[in-house]
Motif scaffolding. Structure first.
Motif, short mmCIF file in Angstrom:
data_model
loop_
_atom_site.label_atom_id
_atom_site.label_comp_id
_atom_site.label_asym_id
_atom_site.label_seq_id
_atom_site.Cartn_x
_atom_site.Cartn_y
_atom_site.Cartn_z
N UNK A 8 -16.42 21.56 7.92
CA UNK A 8 -16.18 22.06 9.27
C UNK A 8 -17.47 22.06 10.07
N UNK A 66 -19.53 23.91 13.51
CA UNK A 66 -19.63 25.09 14.35
C UNK A 66 -20.68 24.87 15.43
N UNK A 126 -23.81 23.39 13.40
CA UNK A 126 -23.91 23.50 11.96
C UNK A 126 -22.68 22.89 11.29
N UNK A 181 -23.99 25.89 4.24
CA UNK A 181 -24.13 25.36 5.60
C UNK A 181 -25.26 24.34 5.62
N UNK A 234 -14.92 36.69 4.88
CA UNK A 234 -16.26 36.32 4.43
C UNK A 234 -17.35 37.05 5.19
N UNK A 277 -21.30 36.15 6.48
CA UNK A 277 -22.28 35.09 6.73
C UNK A 277 -23.47 35.76 7.40
N UNK A 279 -27.66 35.41 9.12
CA UNK A 279 -28.61 34.51 9.80
C UNK A 279 -29.92 35.25 9.98
N UNK A 290 -33.54 31.50 11.92
CA UNK A 290 -33.09 30.62 10.84
C UNK A 290 -31.64 30.20 11.01
N UNK A 291 -31.17 29.37 10.07
CA UNK A 291 -29.80 28.89 10.11
C UNK A 291 -28.82 29.86 9.48
N UNK A 292 -27.58 29.43 9.41
CA UNK A 292 -26.52 30.25 8.83
C UNK A 292 -26.55 30.17 7.32
N UNK A 349 -24.09 31.49 4.08
CA UNK A 349 -22.90 32.17 3.57
C UNK A 349 -23.30 33.19 2.51
N UNK A 376 -22.87 34.17 -2.91
CA UNK A 376 -23.97 33.23 -2.92
C UNK A 376 -24.93 33.60 -4.05
N UNK A 377 -25.60 32.59 -4.58
CA UNK A 377 -26.54 32.81 -5.67
C UNK A 377 -27.62 33.83 -5.29
N UNK A 412 -22.71 38.63 9.90
CA UNK A 412 -21.43 38.41 10.56
C UNK A 412 -20.29 38.51 9.54
N UNK A 459 -12.14 27.09 6.66
CA UNK A 459 -13.05 27.19 7.80
C UNK A 459 -13.01 28.63 8.30
N UNK A 460 -13.96 28.98 9.17
CA UNK A 460 -14.05 30.33 9.72
C UNK A 460 -13.68 30.27 11.19
N UNK A 462 -15.02 35.18 14.32
CA UNK A 462 -16.27 35.80 13.92
C UNK A 462 -16.45 37.11 14.68
N UNK A 463 -17.14 38.04 14.04
CA UNK A 463 -17.55 39.24 14.74
C UNK A 463 -18.81 38.98 15.55
N UNK A 464 -19.31 40.02 16.20
CA UNK A 464 -20.50 39.87 17.04
C UNK A 464 -21.79 40.00 16.22
#
Lengths: 107, 120
Positions: free
Chosen positions: A34, A36, A87, A98, B35, B37, B39, B43-45, B47, B63-64, B97, B106-107, B110-112
Motif C-alpha cells: 500500500x 500513503x 511511503x 514501511x 494497529x 504506528x 514516527x 523520521x519515517x513511519x 509499524x 515489531x522486533x 498513531x 492496509x490502514x 488514522x488518529x491524529x
C-alpha cells in the motif's frame, strides 16, 4: 523482517509533470503493498492498497502498479496539493514494514 | 463521525512506563484489526504492532524493536485500543498513531497521534 527500499528519497517536479516513485521489497510480497501520503504535522492518508487499488475518495491521478518485489506509485499530473512525503508499506508478512519515504516538492 | 482519537502521551524518563489509549467511534470496532504506528522526530513511519479482533482470538504481533517491552490490548466494550509501553528508551520518542486495518491489511483510518518523549 522484509525491507522496503524507496527511490528516490526526494524529488522536485513542476505542476502537471508525471511523477513516479518506486518501492522494492527484499523478498516477494505478492500484491500486499500500500501507499500513503503524509503532509507535515498530519497523519498519513491511504492512497493505494493491494498494489493497484485506488482508495475511495483519492483523485484518479494517483495510480499504483507492480507485484512480487517491484512496485510503483505514479502521479499522472502533479498538483500543488501533492507536495508531501509518500511511503510504501508491506503487509505480506506478520511483521509489517514501511519504506523510508519519498519527499515530493513542487518547483 | 468515523474517527480515532489517541491520548496518554507525555514525558517519561528512560526505563519508565506509559500507557496510550485510542478511542474509536463511528464504525464497528469489533470488525477490525487495529494497529499502532510511530514516527520519530524527522523520521519515517515505523509499524509498532497489531491487535486482531475476537474472531481471531485477539492475537497480537509486534515489531522486533518493541517485542517484550510493549503490549497491545483492546477493549471491545469500550471501543478502545491500548499500548502499554515498558522499559522505555530514548529511541521510543515518537508520535504514536493508532490505525484501522482493512482489506489487504492496509490502514484506512488514522488518529491524529499522541507524542511520547523519553528523556531524563
Amino acid at each position: 523482517d522484509i525491507q522496503l527500499t524507496q527511490s528516490p528519497s526526494s524529488l522536485s517536479a513542476s505542476v502537471g509533470d508525471r511523477v513516479s516513485i518506486t518501492c522494492r521489497a527484499g523478498q516477494t510480497i505478492s500484491s500486499y503493498l500500500s501507499w500513503y501520503q503524509q503532509k507535515p504535522g498530519k497523519a498519513p492518508k491511504l492512497l493505494i492498497y493491494a498494489a493497484s487499488s485506488l482508495q475511495s475518495g483519492v483523485p484518479s491521478r494517483f495510480s499504483g502498479s507492480g507485484s512480487g518485489t517491484d512496485f510503483t506509485l505514479t502521479i499522472s499530473s502533479l498538483q500543488p496539493e501533492d507536495s508531501a512525503t509518500y511511503y510504501c508499506h508491506q503487509s505480506y508478512s506478520t511483521i509489517f514494514t514501511f519504506g523510508g519515504g519519498t519527499k515530493v516538492e513542487i518547483k | 463521525e468515523v474517527q480515532l482519537v489517541e491520548s496518554g502521551g507525555g514525558l517519561v524518563q528512560p526505563g519508565g512506563s506509559l500507557r496510550l489509549s485510542c478511542a474509536a467511534s463511528g464504525f464497528t470496532f469489533t470488525d477490525h484489526f487495529m494497529d499502532w504506528v510511530r514516527q520519530g522526530p524527522g523520521k519515517g513511519l515505523e509499524w509498532v504492532g497489531r491487535a486482531r479482533n475476537r474472531a481471531n482470538s485477539y492475537s497480537t504481533e509486534y515489531a522486533t524493536s518493541v517485542k517484550g517491552r510493549f503490549t497491545i490490548s483492546r477493549d471491545d466494550s469500550e471501543n478502545s485500543l491500548y499500548l502499554q509501553m515498558n522499559s522505555l528508551k530514548s529511541e521510543d520518542t515518537a508520535v504514536y498513531y493508532c490505525a484501522r486495518g482493512t482489506g489487504w491489511d492496509a490502514f484506512d483510518l488514522w488518529g491524529q497521534g499522541t507524542m511520547v518523549t523519553v528523556s531524563s
